[in-house]
Design an enzyme around this catalytic site. Structure first.
Site, PDB file in Angstrom:
ATOM      1  N   ASP A  74       4.218  -6.219  -3.477  1.00 40.66           N
ATOM      2  CA  ASP A  74       3.984  -4.772  -3.578  1.00 40.66           C
ATOM      3  C   ASP A  74       2.518  -4.561  -3.948  1.00 40.66           C
ATOM      4  OD1 ASP A  74       4.057  -2.070  -3.856  1.00 40.66           O
ATOM      5  OD2 ASP A  74       5.471  -2.030  -5.537  1.00 40.66           O
TER       6      ASP A  74
ATOM      7  N   SER B  49      -0.899  -2.193  -3.038  1.00 39.60           N
ATOM      8  CA  SER B  49      -1.335  -0.939  -2.430  1.00 39.60           C
ATOM      9  C   SER B  49      -2.197  -1.198  -1.201  1.00 39.60           C
ATOM     10  CB  SER B  49      -2.138  -0.117  -3.439  1.00 39.60           C
ATOM     11  OG  SER B  49      -2.726   0.996  -2.804  1.00 39.60           O
ATOM     12  N   ALA B  50      -1.932  -0.440  -0.144  1.00 38.96           N
ATOM     13  CA  ALA B  50      -2.744  -0.538   1.071  1.00 38.96           C
ATOM     14  C   ALA B  50      -4.174  -0.060   0.831  1.00 38.96           C
ATOM     15  CB  ALA B  50      -2.106   0.285   2.191  1.00 38.96           C
TER      16      ALA B  50
ATOM     17  N   GLU C 243      -8.362  13.075  -1.019  1.00 38.43           N
ATOM     18  CA  GLU C 243      -7.017  12.736  -0.550  1.00 38.43           C
ATOM     19  C   GLU C 243      -6.037  13.860  -0.871  1.00 38.43           C
ATOM     20  OE1 GLU C 243      -4.226  11.026  -2.741  1.00 38.43           O
ATOM     21  OE2 GLU C 243      -5.420  10.229  -4.406  1.00 38.43           O
TER      22      GLU C 243
ATOM     23  N   LYS D 255      -4.426   2.056 -13.087  1.00 38.83           N
ATOM     24  CA  LYS D 255      -3.428   2.389 -14.119  1.00 38.83           C
ATOM     25  C   LYS D 255      -2.829   1.106 -14.667  1.00 38.83           C
ATOM     26  CE  LYS D 255      -2.050   6.830 -12.099  1.00 38.83           C
ATOM     27  NZ  LYS D 255      -2.723   6.764 -10.789  1.00 38.83           N
TER      28      LYS D 255
ATOM     29  N   LYS E 153       4.388  11.035   2.680  1.00 38.05           N
ATOM     30  CA  LYS E 153       3.230  10.315   2.166  1.00 38.05           C
ATOM     31  C   LYS E 153       2.702   9.432   3.287  1.00 38.05           C
ATOM     32  CE  LYS E 153       2.044   7.403  -1.840  1.00 38.05           C
ATOM     33  NZ  LYS E 153       2.627   6.756  -3.035  1.00 38.05           N
TER      34      LYS E 153
END
Length: 734
Positions: free
Chosen positions: A163, A165-166, A49, A184, A113
């Site tokens: 919220d 993450s995709a 990435e 994390k 992003k």
């Protein structure tokens, strides 16, 4: 080693792995030539990435990190595919100048992003940006790349803010393995794992325990259902999902290396303080703003040490991931059985009942079917189905075309290894086009096997034999005489012998390989022709004057065939093929067709000759040493055995009646199934020919394999797997 002579629903594949792009994709996407070549030739490729370049680290650390990760990937023998978007062009594989464009904030133009939602707008507006894990997963799956790194998760308070993450959702949609140091602790690890469970994504702790790591800490307090410390098992998890056509990926969570654990513990204190501060000042409730603030604050509190540890974790993940680049990666590349030769696509055209007034040059109605074939491939599949997983390796050339990719994908779907399928540039994959009459009989056909004649294949195949270190090698007679000779010579030097011809046209190719080898040693361990092929080999040997070789007559003289042997043979020829069905006639073909004489005359070249006689069964002619168990055996007409002893050799003729065939659906792969099963028996018991009882068991297993395939519409019956237990229990009888 053995020798075999002839051969017998196109799945949707990644266009990248085929070596070309369709026109719709070329409008928006560029694949680096190195990546394209690696995908086409089945080299391992790793997706990297680029948000860690654009948004994860400051310049020039971000640029140096990208270089470092690519170097680590290359050090494992894989090809890195750093993915990003440059001025609206999706790039799978970036040049370093393009990485610099994304990394250096002083370069003209802003970078964004890019997650799944951003792909189309970024392309349409010709923007540049770094791909998140979610968008990297999309492009990796599209290209057929199987490995990627890092992961997002559910943010604290995600049950209220949504919220999430995709990355998590994308991992449920893309069949890619994701290697990460866990999640994390600024995230809600418990809810992240719960969400992955809901999505059906397997989470595997890569280590000695099921403890899920928390990035900078080896333990998060949460357990996952699975763990492994074996790269082979990790690779096979991905491969099994592929076999089952499951479209989700898998997460492999790698704990922080021990040498970084102390530093990680200090960073974890900074993480805990930063999280507490974010809850106190309200940052935690600001959605997307929370993560950048937390990462910046952790770096401040740790005085930059979190940055160095983060880099070390990324580099460690890449090193761990090297073992699972290939869906059939193994800890040990060795194989017990190597099958060397043709893997082909069979196209069968079966005509319906034809009009007697049919005119040549016209078409007739019928059916057309496409299936996998090729003698080597069929034998390899048969042996694979009755052998321990990974112990059989097919070595065959394929072209960079649709047929080659069909062979690769379907071979993998069967569960067979594909690391022996060798891509030949500018060559066509082997294809056999057969025209059958209304009764299923072969009328004519065209076999395009030119790919087996290439020098590139010879060089690569020899290298494969040296690398794999097999117990037994089978070689297909579709290969050129030069290749066969080279393989026979190498195998003889390594103590691996044998050969197996089938078609009349090509069954004699093995003779060139034995011309310069001492006949006193019987350089080929065994062959398995039918009666027609046996005669062709015998007559060709006479034409080539092989009988004039120095040791040939010495070997025959050493057999010292007695008048008792000849009398026993005449007696046996008058015995019924089987006591159960006198209508099948007698074994008169042993003398009338010269089968016994031809077989014995060829024993100086081929130590064991297994002759397939159709409904009359199997005839085995052997040359045994004085130490063989046959030394204590005598001729037994009732058991269909003729034995002749001399001071230096024991000659054995042993006949086995055919097993009953209850249904007949296909005749093309029965002989290959017989050879594949017999080869597996010889791998399990290398001395199977040396014992009457063990040989009887092995021949019966091989015959059962042939009968199963005769009753199956496939070139090799999947039901052969039922014979694996019988081979496991095959014992050498003293």
């Amino acid at each position: 080693m053995l020798f075999r002579a002839t051969s017998r629903k196109l799945s949707k594949l990644s266009n990248f792995s085929r070596g070309y792009l369709d026109s719709s994709l070329t409008r928006v996407l560029d694949v680096h030539p190195e990546v394209l070549d690696a995908l086409a030739s089945k080299k391992p490729v790793v997706a990297l990435e680029t948000t860690l370049v654009t948004h994860g680290f400051p310049y020039p650390t971000n640029y140096d990190l990208s270089n470092s990760l690519e170097s680590i990937v290359r050090s494992t023998g894989a090809i890195p595919a750093t993915i990003g978007i440059i001025e609206g062009r999706i790039k799978i594989g970036l040049e370093m100048a393009e990485v610099e464009r994304l990394a250096n904030p002083e370069k003209p133009g802003s970078v964004v992003k890019i997650s799944r939602r951003d792909i189309a707008p970024a392309v349409a507006l010709r923007s540049s940006g770094g791909t998140t894990i979610s968008s990297t997963l999309i492009f990796a799956a599209l290209a057929g790349i199987k490995m990627c790194f890092s992961l997002g998760g559910v943010h604290r308070g995600g049950e209220l803010s949504m919220d999430i993450s995709a990355d998590l959702q994308e991992l449920a949609r893309c069949p890619v393995g994701l290697v990460s140091s866990g999640a994390k602790s600024i995230l809600d690890i418990g809810r992240t794992l719960e969400y992955l469970e809901t999505l059906g994504v397997p989470v595997i702790s890569y280590g000695p325990s099921k403890e899920f790591p928390a990035f900078f800490a080896p333990r998060s307090g949460f357990q996952v259902p699975w763990n492994t410390h074996s790269p082979n098992i990790a690779a096979n998890i991905l491969h099994t999902q592929s076999q089952l056509r499951m479209n989700n990926g898998a997460l492999f969570a790698v704990p922080i290396p021990g040498k970084f654990e102390a530093a990680g513990a200090e960073i974890q204190l900074a993480v805990d303080q930063a999280v507490a501060e974010s809850e106190a000042n309200g940052i935690s409730k600001r959605g997307k703003e929370a993560t950048p603030w937390l990462l910046k604050r952790v770096s401040e509190l740790s005085k930059g040490s979190s940055l160095a540890s983060n880099i070390a974790l990324l580099e460690n993940n890449v090193r761990i991931g090297k073992y699972t680049f290939h869906p059939l990666a193994t800890e040990n590349n060795n194989a017990s059985l190597l099958v060397f030769g043709a893997a082909a696509v069979d196209i069968s055209a079966n005509a319906f009942e034809m009009d007697p007034n049919f005119a040549s040059g016209s078409t007739v109605p019928g059916t057309i079917a496409v299936s996998l074939g090729g003698v080597a491939r069929n034998i390899a599949e048969a042996s694979h189905r009755v052998s321990p997983k990974g112990s059989v390796l097919l070595v065959a050339p394929i072209g960079n075309d649709a047929f080659g990719h069909l062979l690769t994908e379907e071979t993998a779907n069967i569960g067979m290894r594909t690391d022996g399928l060798l891509l030949q540039k500018n060559q066509r994959t082997a294809v056999c086009n057969m025209i059958m009459d209304s009764h299923g009989g072969l009328t004519t056909g065209i076999a395009d096997m030119a790919i087996l004649e290439t020098e590139q294949f010879q060089t690569e195949a020899i290298g494969m034999i040296k690398r794999v270190n097999p117990t037994l090698v089978i070689i297909d007679g579709n290969c050129s005489p030069e290749i066969i000779s080279t393989v026979v010579k190498l195998c003889t030097e390594q103590g691996i012998k044998g050969s197996e011809p089938t078609s009349v046209v090509k069954s004699t190719r093995i003779l060139q390989a034995v011309e310069n080898v001492s006949s006193s040693a019987s350089p080929i361990d065994f062959i398995s022709p039918n009666l027609i092929e046996l005669r062709e080999i015998f007559e060709s040997a006479n034409e080539k004057s092989l009988s004039s070789m120095p040791d040939y007559w010495t070997a025959l003289d050493n057999f010292s065939l007695t008048s008792r042997y000849r009398m026993d043979l005449e007696h046996l020829s008058r015995v019924n093929v089987t006591d159960k069905d006198p209508s099948k006639g007698t074994l008169s073909f042993l003398l009338d067709q010269g089968a016994a004489q031809m077989a014995v005359r060829l024993l100086p070249f081929f130590r064991h000759i297994v002759i397939k006689c159709g409904d009359k069964g199997v005839l085995v002619a052997m040359r045994q040493s004085p130490t063989s168990q046959w030394r204590s055996e005598q001729s037994n007409i009732q058991k269909h055995q003729i034995i002749n002893h001399s001071d230096s050799d024991t000659v054995v003729l042993s006949h086995f009646s055919a097993l009953p065939v209850e249904s007949l659906a296909n005749v093309t792969g029965a002989g290959d199934s017989f050879v594949g099963a017999l080869a597996s028996c010889l791998v399990k018991q290398p001395n199977a020919f040396d014992s009457s009882e063990t040989l009887t068991q092995a021949i019966e297993i091989a015959q059962r394999a042939a009968v199963l395939t005769l009753g199956s519409p496939y070139a090799v019956s999947p039901q052969l797997s039922m014979l694996e237990e019988a081979i496991k229990h095959l014992q050498y009888s003293q």
